[in-house]
Design an enzyme around this catalytic site. Structure first.
Site, PDB file in Angstrom:
ATOM      1  CD  GLU A  67      -3.023  -0.887   0.115  1.00 30.24           C
ATOM      2  OE1 GLU A  67      -3.260   0.276  -0.284  1.00 30.24           O
ATOM      3  OE2 GLU A  67      -3.587  -1.898  -0.364  1.00 30.24           O
ATOM      4  CB  SER A 351     -60.880 -14.977  31.220  1.00 27.62           C
ATOM      5  OG  SER A 351     -62.062 -14.778  30.456  1.00 27.62           O
TER       6      SER A 351
END
Length: 368
Positions: A67, A351
């Site tokens: 690089e 319920s």
């Protein structure tokens, strides 16, 4: 011209900010025993390293050789490299860039919002920050920061995440062949991802090995031996992450995750930061009770028609801690949590609620 450059660089971000080089890190969620892993939440695969001693020398040398061969000589901007690139490009050769490792680091971090800007102004801003960075950090520190942030494809950012993803080893234990393969990927992270284009990745690996040989960092024997290794045989791919990053008890874990996303401020988690803040989250889930709850719901389903389902939540009444939660039969088929009404189904307590109303009435002294 100097006035223009001064104007372009007048509002550069600070390199001394503690947020300048923060890396997104995954958050992990555990059960109440603090050891059972429930999930890993992340946007990207990252595992930043603290020291260059944790990276294979092959990676360090190969990255510089490939690089930025004059990395240890320039002061952030490589003027001879720029001149060479211009001449090669004008001469019709293979297109070359001239960004140094330091410039690439700047572009990927503090100037990431400008990374796609190809203007001359952005290049000047990048160069100025690169020069400033070289005054603040050592070369080895800059190289490590670069290796912790660069894109290695397949959602991996940083050399450790890449090493684990492609070879299931630490960055320190990469062989020469493996290191060279990873060093080559950032040139084109999508195209050179070995999962997607094995042949191209191997060709690029061999280019990296050629450059390491030219730089004198490996011998001819090392070079030839590494190039002779078929990349397909070298790879040891890590298993894919589970859906949504959840490993266990999906209905509970997704419920806890959603609470953090919706009410993160109550847990000191800023908006959206769950996936990059590196949090460790301990929930109240009891794995032993969860397994009992799963078994109880499975037994109940066996007694019912196939189109019916069962759910269960175990809560400590005095604290509200959820110890177990079964939200349905199969999270993979339906992510609706019928224990909480999640998924937009709007399940009613029915319920069941009468028991709580009656209990509260009796505690208040009302005659049954």
């Amino acid at each position: 011209m100097l006035h223009v450059i001064d104007d372009w660089t007048s509002d550069l971000p600070s390199l001394s900010s503690t947020d300048a080089f923060n890396y997104a890190q995954e958050s992990t969620m555990y059960a109440g025993d603090q050891s059972t892993l429930l999930a890993e939440f992340q946007l990207e695969k990252r595992d930043p390293l603290a020291s260059s001693d944790q990276v294979s020398p092959y990676v360090l040398k190969g990255t510089v050789d490939t690089e930025d061969v004059r990395f240890y000589e320039h002061t952030g901007v490589d003027l001879p490299g720029i001149a060479r690139a211009v001449l090669v490009n004008l001469g019709g050769g293979a297109l070359e860039g001239a960004s140094t490792i330091t410039q690439q680091l700047v572009r990927n971090t503090v100037l990431s919002e400008e990374a796609n800007d190809i203007s001359f102004e952005r290049k000047i801003r990048e160069a100025q920050l690169a020069v400033d960075m070289e005054k603040m950090y050592s070369k080895d520190e800059i190289l490590l920061m670069y290796l912790n942030t660069i894109n290695y494809g397949d959602g991996c950012y940083g050399i450790e995440a890449a090493a684990q993803n492609y070879f299931q080893v630490s960055a320190l234990d990469l062989t020469l062949s493996q290191a060279a393969a990873l060093v080559g990927i950032p040139q084109s992270p999508t195209y050179l991802n070995p999962k997607e284009n094995l042949e191209a990745c191997q060709e690029r690996r061999n280019v990296v090995l050629d450059r390491m040989l030219t730089a004198g960092d490996i011998t001819q024997e090392e070079h030839d031996a590494a190039q002779a290794v078929p990349l397909e045989e070298d790879l040891k791919l890590a298993p894919d992450m589970p859906d949504q990053g959840i490993y266990a008890y999906h209905h509970f874990t997704s419920y806890a995750r959603n609470l953090l996303l919706e009410h993160g401020e109550d847990f000191n988690i800023s908006d959206g930061n769950l996936f990059e803040g590196g949090y460790t989250i301990y929930t109240t889930l009891d794995p032993a009770l969860q397994e009992m709850a799963e078994a109880a719901c499975a037994a109940q389903r066996d007694r019912m028609d196939d189109d019916l389902d069962a759910s269960l939540v175990a809560v400590v009444p005095s604290t509200g801690e959820v110890k177990a939660m079964v939200g349905g039969k199969d999270f993979g088929i339906s992510q609706v949590n019928i224990a909480t009404g999640g998924g937009g189904m709007g399940r009613q307590a029915g319920s069941t609620f009468k028991t709580f109303a009656l209990t509260a009435a009796i505690e208040s002294g009302i005659n049954p």
